[in-house]
Scaffold this motif. Structure first.
Motif, mmCIF file in Angstrom:
data_model
loop_
_atom_site.group_PDB
_atom_site.id
_atom_site.type_symbol
_atom_site.label_atom_id
_atom_site.label_comp_id
_atom_site.label_asym_id
_atom_site.label_seq_id
_atom_site.Cartn_x
_atom_site.Cartn_y
_atom_site.Cartn_z
ATOM 1 N N CYS D 13 24.037 25.859 -85.179
ATOM 2 C CA CYS D 13 24.242 24.428 -84.923
ATOM 3 C C CYS D 13 25.688 24.197 -84.506
ATOM 4 C CB CYS D 13 24.038 23.606 -86.195
ATOM 5 S SG CYS D 13 22.566 23.995 -87.134
ATOM 6 N N THR D 242 17.170 17.500 -86.909
ATOM 7 C CA THR D 242 18.619 17.517 -86.700
ATOM 8 C C THR D 242 18.971 16.444 -85.678
ATOM 9 O OG1 THR D 242 18.428 19.150 -84.935
ATOM 10 C CG2 THR D 242 18.762 20.000 -87.154
ATOM 11 N N CYS D 246 19.579 22.405 -82.078
ATOM 12 C CA CYS D 246 20.078 23.626 -82.699
ATOM 13 C C CYS D 246 19.242 24.787 -82.191
ATOM 14 C CB CYS D 246 19.963 23.529 -84.220
ATOM 15 S SG CYS D 246 20.984 22.211 -84.915
#
Lengths: 258, 258, 258, 258
Positions: D13, D242, D246
């Motif tokens: 990430c 997220t 990622c």
């Protein structure tokens, strides 16, 4: 403001039809019910329950006719208008109960709009600024036109068609807000000065720890709104649901500053 | 320009699978075939027919493997680039054969886009000006991204998603052009300097009595395009169609200025 | 059979509106025009062109009002009813001009239905048998209901909703036929004994080298059908198209065995 | 049964990416956590909150890499299998908290399926009988095929396509159940004996006052299911969310009867 609202719903039903009506004003902290009266004829048992959000659910089995009259006077003075600025909270900061309003729903497929929303509004950092930009964009790009959408139309349809009614405007605003990471929900309400008078649908966004109403159609002043119910989108906030088709006989709604 | 093109398609099939391949360059007035060679192994009968537009259809029943090699050299010098200006013809002035390209098709639901197209591009009166504005709008608002669309994606999906590949770009351009009243169709072609090399899909619009190619992806120069086939949208211009699933073994395409 | 048909279309338009009307019966080999008369008031120039399929296109610019009256007597005795059996041709055997009717179109996304169609009807080998099975399936599973579909509804919508009108029935039949590899198209027609009288939409399938009409709604006898126009789906066979919105004043259609 | 589950999720990430992971087994009355261990490397603060349904939300801001390992042993013996029969409750009898699961959601547009569901399953009066009929119908008419659906596919797509994966099967079952008036929701779970091992999605229906799990794919025994999370549909039960893309490095899931 003090608002006086009233509705009369008359439907012909097959006796025994199960129905659910959400027409009473919500018992929420942003408004106070001064007085209200509900009458149902012929006398039938409609159970009333209030959920954790103050939304009031009338449920029961209908006689051959449902004739429901509701009148209320409300002080919505505790409701604040959207502030001039306000930080959008991160997903990991939001109360758990707010998270569902970040997610796509039946009429608000926000998952499809992330690229558009970020391209168009992503450069704005303030949460209120983003919501205002979404509202301006909708006011500029979408026409209020009856008859081009149906009960099946979702925000992607409205985005393509560039036309719709209050429900479609709310759906598109909610969709774009969620795509930007801002929790948003649909609110059904009585709306003073709405012409012609009808149940109204507006958007509510969660910024700086509170919910704020925004009328994307700009047809009714937010200070004249009285909350009935809220949910993920129009699917959640129907004013009348029946398990069999019923025939509309009469439906009158009114709301005015009193 | 002189362009040299080649393709090799190798597929494993159930023997007897009926197939249709449209990979040869079209015998159209805007390009001249200098030389070409088609070989199919194992030897099988693939009948070739040329339709009224010069599109060439190879059809037949496959052996266990289809190994098709096609090479050609083409002079596309007769093809003109879109002029600087040109009047859009009225529906009642268009040749009958052009009318279908005004209508919505599987991947180009132009009926849904009339309001958007007129709001965004309706103020432009010149036909070429409108097409250029559509092309600029797409270049500005849509990202070239592989993997976000599928063979089922239509222009409404691309319009919402704001991303896609050449086929999606062509579909969106065609859809907007038709919504503006400009006939538009999809063209499959070999494209010199396209990287990575592949079959390419572009839009073709009908203005001032002629068809003009426009590459909405801006990935390949129009002077390097060689027409294979055209149709209403991607549904009509597949390079290989089989009546049973076949397994791709190898697929190579090349095109270069020679 | 001898059929007498008539229509009157009255619309208010902005003067100069370009329009296209396809209401005259087709000059096709399956029917013979005994007599006909077209009058347009106020006198305006509507050019008539007949395409290669015998479809007749009226085009021109309207005055403030369009008042079009058309009357005709037709002998459709040369049209054959679908035979009891007939082989479905392979894709590689079909005339090139028929191939587009195998492909998905705006309202007939047959690409999505291949698995369903093959599961449900794939076991039937005869082409006519397949078409009959599709017709029976639709008659069994879909209700004729007005108001549940719109001009935007495609066959996937009808397949889910299980209800629609003649146009939706035709679209679903066409879609399933194409998914089975049988060319199919939409036909607009006058239909004797249709109640209430209206323009009607039916399916036409290509089997054993010929086109055969099938009325999936079973509301009108095929021997009473008079062909106006055919195309890939409803997008192609509108009886009136205008480049600006016009207001319907009157629309009368009649058809009877004479 | 005692079930041992484990997962390892490794993602790269951008540091500071806000993430939400729902991979721990739920603290619900139908299962008991015997032991569990969660480790996150590099050490980062992931706040854990448990909502009113016992669903556990891990939220925080990621370092450059997220390496999350979770292992647990669960006794799901308190979970009952769907009984042989059971009455479907009326809308007006259901607990308020259950009502949202009667309504259409992003991937379960049950409003479109009322006619189909009532035609196909309406003759069955027992609630469990209806659910079993829906399950049998899906098993008979839908193929388990990877790659035909995407993260955007809803139950109407699966209904047309007749193919999909566990998520699509769950969506179609939920949609049909809701269309029949039976509350239904999606459950993400660990599933013993699922091959290949993966997170699994099943349907849960509300009958006779309780929720019952049904695996419409029939790929894993219900006695081997361990609840992680439930919601209206797949939109609500993602195991990892997220706010920026990622890259997946590794993802391992296991579940076995221990």
């Amino acid at each position: 403001m003090i608002i006086t609202v009233a509705t009369r719903l008359v439907y012909d039903c097959r006796p025994g039809t199960h129905l659910m009506a959400v027409v009473q004003v919500a018992r929420s902290s942003d408004q106070q019910i001064i007085s209200e009266r509900l009458t149902v004829a012929p006398p039938m048992h409609l159970g009333e329950e209030t959920d954790g959000d103050g939304i009031r659910w009338l449920r029961g089995a209908a006689a051959a006719r449902l004739d429901l009259v509701y009148e209320a006077q409300i002080d919505n003075g505790a409701r604040q208008l959207l502030p001039r600025a306000g930080r959008q909270w991160h997903r990991s900061e939001l109360p758990l109960a707010v998270l569902p309003f970040l997610l796509p729903s039946r009429f608000c497929p926000s998952d499809l709009f992330v690229r558009f929303a970020c391209r168009e509004f992503g450069g704005i950092t303030d949460g209120v600024g983003r919501v205002m930009a979404v509202a301006d964009w909708i006011a500029t790009h979408v026409d209020y036109v009856a008859g081009v959408s149906t009960a099946e139309s979702d925000a992607a349809h409205t985005f393509t068609l560039r036309a719709g009614v209050c429900r479609d405007f709310a759906h598109l605003g909610i969709t774009l807000s969620r795509a930007l990471g801002i929790p948003a929900r649909a609110v059904s309400c009585y709306a003073a000065e709405l012409a012609p008078p009808d149940f109204h649908a507006v958007m509510e966004v969660f910024i700086e720890g509170a919910w704020w109403m925004v009328d994307l159609t700009r047809l009714a002043p937010v200070v004249g709104l009285v909350r009935i119910c809220h949910g993920r989108d129009a699917a959640d906030i129907a004013f009348l649901t029946t398990d069999e088709p019923c025939d509309l006989v009469e439906q009158v709604i009114s709301a005015r500053f009193a």
